[in-house]
Design an enzyme around this catalytic site. Sequence first.
Site, short mmCIF file in Angstrom:
data_model
loop_
_atom_site.label_atom_id
_atom_site.label_comp_id
_atom_site.label_asym_id
_atom_site.label_seq_id
_atom_site.Cartn_x
_atom_site.Cartn_y
_atom_site.Cartn_z
N ASP A 233 7.95 -9.12 27.61
CA ASP A 233 6.88 -9.25 26.61
C ASP A 233 7.40 -9.52 25.20
O ASP A 233 6.60 -9.79 24.30
CB ASP A 233 6.05 -7.96 26.54
CG ASP A 233 5.31 -7.67 27.83
OD1 ASP A 233 5.30 -8.54 28.71
OD2 ASP A 233 4.74 -6.57 27.95
N GLU A 332 -2.45 -9.52 29.74
CA GLU A 332 -2.93 -8.42 30.60
C GLU A 332 -3.48 -7.22 29.83
O GLU A 332 -4.37 -6.52 30.30
CB GLU A 332 -1.83 -7.96 31.56
CG GLU A 332 -0.58 -7.42 30.85
CD GLU A 332 0.50 -6.96 31.83
OE1 GLU A 332 1.67 -7.18 31.53
OE2 GLU A 332 0.16 -6.38 32.86
N MET A 385 5.33 -14.37 40.02
CA MET A 385 6.13 -15.60 40.16
C MET A 385 7.03 -15.77 38.94
O MET A 385 8.16 -16.24 39.04
CB MET A 385 5.22 -16.80 40.32
CG MET A 385 4.38 -16.69 41.56
SD MET A 385 3.49 -18.18 41.92
CE MET A 385 4.82 -19.23 42.45
N ARG A 387 8.07 -13.27 36.80
CA ARG A 387 9.07 -12.19 36.68
C ARG A 387 10.26 -12.41 37.59
O ARG A 387 11.37 -11.97 37.30
CB ARG A 387 8.44 -10.84 37.05
CG ARG A 387 7.36 -10.41 36.12
CD ARG A 387 6.83 -9.07 36.58
NE ARG A 387 7.56 -8.03 35.92
CZ ARG A 387 7.09 -7.33 34.89
NH1 ARG A 387 5.90 -7.55 34.43
NH2 ARG A 387 7.81 -6.41 34.33
#
Length: 461
Positions: A233, A332, A385, A387
């Site tokens: 992040d 998210e 996918m 990560r």
Amino acid sequence: SKYQHDFEARFRIPHITDVLPDAVSYPSPFCLKMRTPVSPDFAKGYPSDEEWHGYINNNDRVLLKVIRYSSPTSAGAECIDPDCTWVEQWVHRAGPREKIYFKPEDVKAAIVTCGGLCPGLNDVIRQIVITLEIYGVKKIVGIPFGYRGFSDSSLSEMPLSRKVVQNIHLSGGSLLGVSRGGPTVSDIVDRKRNQYALCSGGNGTHAGANAIHEECGRRRLKVAVVGVPKTIDNDILLMDKTFGFDTAVEEAQRAINSAYIEAHSAYHGIGIVKLMGRSSGFIAMQAALASGQIDICLIPEVPFNLHGPHGVLSHLKYLLERKGSAVVCVAEGAGQDLLQKTNATDASGNIVLGDIGVHIQQETKKFFKGIGFPVDVKYIDPTYMIRACRANASDGILCTVLGQNAVHGAFAGYSGITVGICNTHYAYFPIPEVISQPKVVDPNSRMWHRCLTSTGQPDFI
Ligand code: ATP
Ligand code: MG
């Protein structure tokens, strides 16, 4: 000023000699071959060849802030000393020291990776092992499955060498495995006497690493605990970027492009892409900026309404009427206030977030059905996918330098530190300073406004 003084005190990095004043130092075996300066002009004012060894002095610093505020009320200036508009904040420069505090042949080094996956973990492990071998360390082990591997007797340490790690960076994931939760700090310290640990993980892992460092200090153990921040992040304070972020933005663009093609090829198509970003919207913001295909970018830092005349849904209707399709990207952690609160936590104690992506998808379908406006909604969640990807070139380089400097920091006798890049230079930071809160996108920043200019979205409040 007093502010400057406090800053220096806060950013002093802990050293083995703080708890063991009698710790012995050794000459570094780490060999640096510096090139003799080519032009005599360049050499002027530089030390002679014999002095030109290339080691980092403990007093070398990296400039943290390079901004001159024209007044103390300028944007961003409120966090600094009101009496001074020139900010001078420095952190410790990373790199090999001439004197080291561990005898390489006596060292047992342990590497552990915790939390979720992030592109580049294998690159970091690989480079730590290679650098340790260059120092002459013989006992290098990997702790399997995060902190859990310190206590679970069914899991054994994995011996590591250059041979084992040579090609691991060619694939994503972590050679050692990761996990959440696990043993208490005291259990971990019981197990790893006379080792020094290099941890790669996010805020949780760093909180753990710092607790281990403090416990080792209390027991006066000669152990160095060094972190490498792993957060896809990019939410670590003071650092230019963290490894994996660049790769994540690049991969996120692929998902966005698929959503765009789906939306564009459908009659009144809407593409929704959910990206990572629990408390910080950097991936969503950068991916929106990079792709140029996003109409609405939603991040945790900026509240929004879905319904109402100024809500996301009525803007979607406007976009469909005007150009036939639209693409939304949502981090998210965005819009959590719109979801039912749960008190659920994962094994590490992190709050389980509500699924904002699915919520927007459902609300969009309901809204357009309600007004009898035909739409075709496609939802993509590329999280796992992304990560699991292998690091791209720029992250590969970042990981390599971070891994090397983690080892240099431990040998220099520092503990409770983490390594990062700051204004393009590599530096050591005290762990508590960088994890005191997540770094977030400033909604008043130039970058967020550049993002809004590129998507063309209004405020949704
Ligand atoms: P990610 O960014 O993927 O969430 P993370 O490092 O934050 O990575 P967590 O699962 O939160 O991942 O934490 C990793 C490990 O650190 C876990 O094993 C957890 O038990 C431990 N940990 C978290 N906070 C602390 C703390 N305050 N003290 C000791 N250990 C901690
Ligand atoms: Mg975390």
